[in-house]
Design an enzyme around this catalytic site. Sequence first.
Site, PDB file in Angstrom:
ATOM      1  N   THR A   1       0.695  -1.409   0.108  1.00 15.41           N
ATOM      2  CA  THR A   1       0.160   0.241   0.131  1.00 15.41           C
ATOM      3  C   THR A   1       0.846   1.280  -0.065  1.00 15.41           C
ATOM      4  OG1 THR A   1      -1.751  -1.201   1.286  1.00 15.41           O
ATOM      5  CG2 THR A   1      -1.938   1.164   1.135  1.00 15.41           C
TER       6      THR A   1
ATOM      7  N   TYR B   1       6.210 -11.673   5.239  1.00 14.34           N
ATOM      8  CA  TYR B   1       5.155 -11.023   4.418  1.00 14.34           C
ATOM      9  C   TYR B   1       4.608 -12.134   3.334  1.00 14.34           C
ATOM     10  CZ  TYR B   1       2.472  -7.418   1.654  1.00 14.34           C
ATOM     11  OH  TYR B   1       1.079  -7.051   0.965  1.00 14.34           O
TER      12      TYR B   1
ATOM     13  N   LYS C   1       2.575 -11.590   8.364  1.00 13.92           N
ATOM     14  CA  LYS C   1       1.645 -11.002   7.731  1.00 13.92           C
ATOM     15  C   LYS C   1       0.873 -12.001   6.622  1.00 13.92           C
ATOM     16  CE  LYS C   1      -0.174  -6.906   4.740  1.00 13.92           C
ATOM     17  NZ  LYS C   1       0.160  -5.994   4.138  1.00 13.92           N
TER      18      LYS C   1
END
Length: 299
Positions: free
Chosen positions: A53, A141, A169
């Site tokens: 993001t 991640y 994550k």
Amino acid sequence: MTTPPPTPPLGRTLCAMITPFTPSGALDLDGAQHLATHLVANGCDGLVLSGTTGESPTTTDAEKSALVAAVKEAVGDRAKVVTGIGTPDTRHTTELAREAEKAGADGLLVVSPYYSRPPQDAIEAHFRQIADACELPLMLYDIPARTGTRIEPETILRLADHPRIVAVKDCSQDFLGAQKVLARTDLAYYAGCDEHNLALYAVGGTGYVSTVANVIPTHLRAALDAFDAGDTARAARLQQQATPLIEAIMSAGLPGTVTVKALLDELALPAGPVRGPLQPAGRGTTDELLSLHEALISM
């Protein structure tokens, strides 16, 4: 008597923060500090910078370090500051880990190396080398839809023995795999897909790293707070109420960075343009996002 859960190592309600840019496309550090302060004041106890993001592929190493330093200055000890350092190059990623530590980061978000699609033993070696390079805790991640390579549950189980690999994550879309790791390790597991925030939390997850928290931080936190208070019906209702906006931001054909920045601009919060190859959202998309946001906050 129920034993309270351990304190999350990197927070519980983390926002995958956008990276604000000026109208000309330069890094907007004042805007980043303003947005970070707003997010922490409205329920985020952690901020993840320079992730998907945060447009990490189009920011420089120097910009990433400057962003960490500015945001840490703004939020101090009120929130954990985690920064993305993942690249397809182990040596470069290791250098970024050390620079992030110097800049004041509290933790590192490390995506699996992409494009080259290394096998699992190479992925494991990559993460171990980075974890050995500095003293910061690591959040793995797992987002195979973007990297082309999964961090398989068995690999995560092996990596859990490293003292600085503390969290995951999870954007794998493998809910069973996540539960298998949760059952066998003490890793902090964070939902990386907003539709899974409550579901993963309910089976032992730690919280979320949320793109949508850029625009509704208080609402998303309220769902976890309700669950902790034993009001599971309210928690479910809050999650369901957010679903239309989550879908519009994350699953309507545009990257979350694009849709969130469009909505933040409408809410008069720092955002600015996206960097190419991303393109801004159109007026129709922006109007729909604003309508869904207004409907949600009026509930």
